[in-house]
Each structure stands twice: as structure tokens, then as C-alpha cells.
Design a protein around this motif. Structure first.
Motif, mmCIF file in Angstrom:
data_model
loop_
_atom_site.group_PDB
_atom_site.id
_atom_site.type_symbol
_atom_site.label_atom_id
_atom_site.label_comp_id
_atom_site.label_asym_id
_atom_site.label_seq_id
_atom_site.Cartn_x
_atom_site.Cartn_y
_atom_site.Cartn_z
ATOM 1 N N VAL A 15 0.842 -1.195 0.000
ATOM 2 C CA VAL A 15 0.000 0.000 0.000
ATOM 3 C C VAL A 15 0.882 1.252 0.000
ATOM 4 C CG1 VAL A 15 -1.634 1.327 1.407
ATOM 5 C CG2 VAL A 15 -2.007 -1.126 1.039
ATOM 6 N N LEU A 16 1.896 1.278 0.843
ATOM 7 C CA LEU A 16 2.786 2.439 0.914
ATOM 8 C C LEU A 16 3.523 2.664 -0.399
ATOM 9 C CD1 LEU A 16 4.275 1.952 4.495
ATOM 10 C CD2 LEU A 16 2.515 3.599 3.786
ATOM 11 N N ALA A 17 3.946 1.596 -1.053
ATOM 12 C CA ALA A 17 4.651 1.721 -2.334
ATOM 13 C C ALA A 17 3.719 2.274 -3.417
ATOM 14 C CB ALA A 17 5.225 0.374 -2.759
ATOM 15 N N LEU A 89 -14.728 5.976 1.775
ATOM 16 C CA LEU A 89 -13.667 5.554 0.863
ATOM 17 C C LEU A 89 -12.505 6.516 1.116
ATOM 18 C CD1 LEU A 89 -14.136 4.742 -2.901
ATOM 19 C CD2 LEU A 89 -12.033 5.655 -1.931
ATOM 20 N N HIS A 90 -11.582 6.079 1.938
ATOM 21 C CA HIS A 90 -10.501 6.957 2.360
ATOM 22 C C HIS A 90 -9.435 7.142 1.292
ATOM 23 C CE1 HIS A 90 -7.553 8.989 4.764
ATOM 24 N NE2 HIS A 90 -6.664 8.084 4.415
ATOM 25 N N ASP A 91 -9.113 6.085 0.578
ATOM 26 C CA ASP A 91 -7.961 6.174 -0.317
ATOM 27 C C ASP A 91 -8.094 5.187 -1.458
ATOM 28 O OD1 ASP A 91 -5.487 6.966 -1.256
ATOM 29 O OD2 ASP A 91 -4.336 5.939 0.289
ATOM 30 N N LEU A 92 -7.805 5.663 -2.648
ATOM 31 C CA LEU A 92 -7.736 4.843 -3.861
ATOM 32 C C LEU A 92 -6.439 5.217 -4.561
ATOM 33 C CD1 LEU A 92 -9.080 2.969 -6.062
ATOM 34 C CD2 LEU A 92 -9.967 5.083 -7.063
ATOM 35 N N ALA A 93 -5.606 4.234 -4.823
ATOM 36 C CA ALA A 93 -4.358 4.476 -5.546
ATOM 37 C C ALA A 93 -4.197 3.392 -6.605
ATOM 38 C CB ALA A 93 -3.160 4.468 -4.598
#
Length: 172
Positions: A15-17, A89-93
Motif C-alpha cells: 500500500v505504501l509503495a 472511501l478513504h484512499d484509492l491508488a
């Protein structure tokens, strides 16, 4: 073959990458913040990692929230919701390779379906980095309801131009 798997704490390095590929430095969150979000929704299966041939290509992190609540950007702790009606929906990458496969669209659909399965009435998010039009194409609209002082303060943690958006759901 593409696999959507529920994100576990062991997936946080992936996730961090992916986050680092998609967001400016002012939006990068710590591993601690992601673990807090995952723990707040433990066993609810509402955050997903898209993997193909062992390569993580995209993720979405969401969690149920109580009315008027949302976690601030990089919040180190989050209390689980007591009576949620909203899936936040906090985060979408999505990596460049994942964009070609429309993984953002697939992950948003997954979150919407999960929220409906949970009996929630809406999905909400904070649009950043000029993404408002993207979210509008997915059925979200800028919130027109007056916001509480606490919610305005949390929204400010996402920087100028951050917009709270909502999508109402029809029951399944």
C-alpha cells in the motif's frame, strides 16, 4: 489473472509503495495510519488490493463511519464506528499499469457493492489533487449539507481544494 484480495496489515508495505506512486508528498500517510484504518474495519472486508501475477497494481481503503465523522489525513488512531450509515472511501491508488486495466473503476464498484451488502446508505470520500471530476463520473457529488466545525477541521487536513463528496446507495 487479476485478484482482488482483502487488505491485511501484512499488505501495508505494498500500500505504501503504491501510495508513493500516486500521491504528492503532502498526501503520503504512514504505515501506522493505514494500520489504524484497517483495524477500525477489522473483519468487515471493505479494503482491497488488486494483484496480478504477484504484482500489486492498486488498492482501495475504506471503513464504515458514524454520521459526521471521518478520519483526518494520517490519523494514527481511529475508533471503530458505533452505528455507521456511511462507508468512507478513504484512499484509492492505482499504478500506471493498473490504470490501463481500469482498476480504479473496478475498486470503486467493489466498495459500492460492499457498502450495499453492509446495508449502508451512502459512500463518502474526500476528493484531492483535482480529482473531483473523476469522482463525479463515478456518481459522487459534492456535499451540500452544512458541515460541523469538527468535520471542517478534518477536511482541512487534506489541504486546500479538498472536497467532501457523497454517493447515495439504493438498497440491494
Amino acid at each position: 489473472m487479476l485478484q482482488l484480495k482483502v487488505i491485511g496489515t501484512e499488505d501495508v508495505p505494498h500500500v505504501l509503495a503504491l501510495q508513493a506512486q500516486c500521491y504528492g508528498p503532502e498526501f503520503l500517510e504512514s504505515a501506522e495510519a493505514f494500520v489504524a484504518k484497517l483495524n477500525a474495519a477489522r473483519h468487515l472486508h471493505c479494503s482491497y488490493l488488486a494483484v496480478e501475477a504477484g504484482e500489486p497494481l492498486a488498492y482501495v481503503v475504506s471503513l464504515p463511519v458514524d454520521d459526521g465523522q471521518l478520519p483526518a489525513l494520517d490519523a494514527p488512531s481511529i475508533a471503530p464506528a458505533r452505528a455507521p450509515r456511511t462507508l468512507y472511501l478513504h484512499d484509492l491508488a492505482v499504478s500506471p499499469a493498473g490504470r490501463a486495466k481500469r482498476l480504479g473503476h473496478k475498486l470503486v464498484q467493489q466498495v459500492v457493492h460492499r457498502a450495499q451488502d453492509m446495508g449502508l446508505t451512502q459512500v463518502a470520500l474526500v476528493a484531492v489533487q483535482g480529482s473531483r471530476a473523476y469522482w463525479e463520473r463515478h456518481g459522487f457529488a459534492a456535499s451540500e449539507a452544512p458541515l460541523s466545525a469538527a468535520l471542517i477541521e478534518k477536511l482541512a487536513s487534506f489541504g486546500s481544494g479538498a472536497t467532501l463528496m457523497r454517493r447515495s446507495l439504493t438498497p440491494v
